[in-house]
Design a protein around this motif. Sequence first.
Motif, PDB file in Angstrom:
ATOM      1  N   GLU A 119       0.861  -1.180   0.000  1.00  9.18           N
ATOM      2  CA  GLU A 119       0.000   0.000   0.000  1.00  9.18           C
ATOM      3  C   GLU A 119       0.901   1.234   0.000  1.00  9.18           C
ATOM      4  N   PRO A 120       0.675   2.146  -0.922  1.00  9.50           N
ATOM      5  CA  PRO A 120       1.493   3.371  -0.915  1.00  9.50           C
ATOM      6  C   PRO A 120       1.179   4.209   0.316  1.00  9.50           C
ATOM      7  N   LEU A 121       2.186   4.904   0.823  1.00  7.82           N
ATOM      8  CA  LEU A 121       1.976   5.804   1.946  1.00  7.82           C
ATOM      9  C   LEU A 121       1.160   7.004   1.496  1.00  7.82           C
ATOM     10  N   PRO A 122       0.268   7.484   2.352  1.00  8.97           N
ATOM     11  CA  PRO A 122      -0.427   8.732   2.018  1.00  8.97           C
ATOM     12  C   PRO A 122       0.602   9.849   1.870  1.00  8.97           C
ATOM     13  N   LEU A 123       0.340  10.792   1.004  1.00  6.96           N
ATOM     14  CA  LEU A 123       1.297  11.864   0.738  1.00  6.96           C
ATOM     15  C   LEU A 123       1.703  12.613   1.995  1.00  6.96           C
ATOM     16  N   ASN A 124       0.759  12.885   2.886  1.00  6.71           N
ATOM     17  CA  ASN A 124       1.112  13.640   4.098  1.00  6.71           C
ATOM     18  C   ASN A 124       2.025  12.832   5.014  1.00  6.71           C
TER      19      ASN A 124
END
Length: 105
Positions: free
Chosen positions: A95-100
């Motif tokens: 799962e990609p990390l959220p941008l923040n």
Amino acid sequence: MIVEGILQNDIYGDMLRRLISDHQGITRCYRYKIPFQETLKRHNTKPNAGDFGESEMRQWWREDDGLRGVDETLIGPDQSLADTTIQIIADCGWEPLPLNTASKR
């Protein structure tokens, strides 16, 4: 683990195939398939571009030196770094990390 570099099949192939075979986790293999001129253009944007240049790179260059016996995903000259990263993350089931969250690291 990421193994990156100019790893010629005839020199490093057996070692890389053993590494892949022995690995018990997710294993994915990717290889850039881009023309020499594009490789040279990209090299010239790097901070170490002055360490070596076109003449040395021509000595190392192999037009199509894939790792025989291994399923490699090819990354072409038109595929951006962002698209390549997204593809690898998806291929590995991560799962990609959220941008923040990513910007805080």
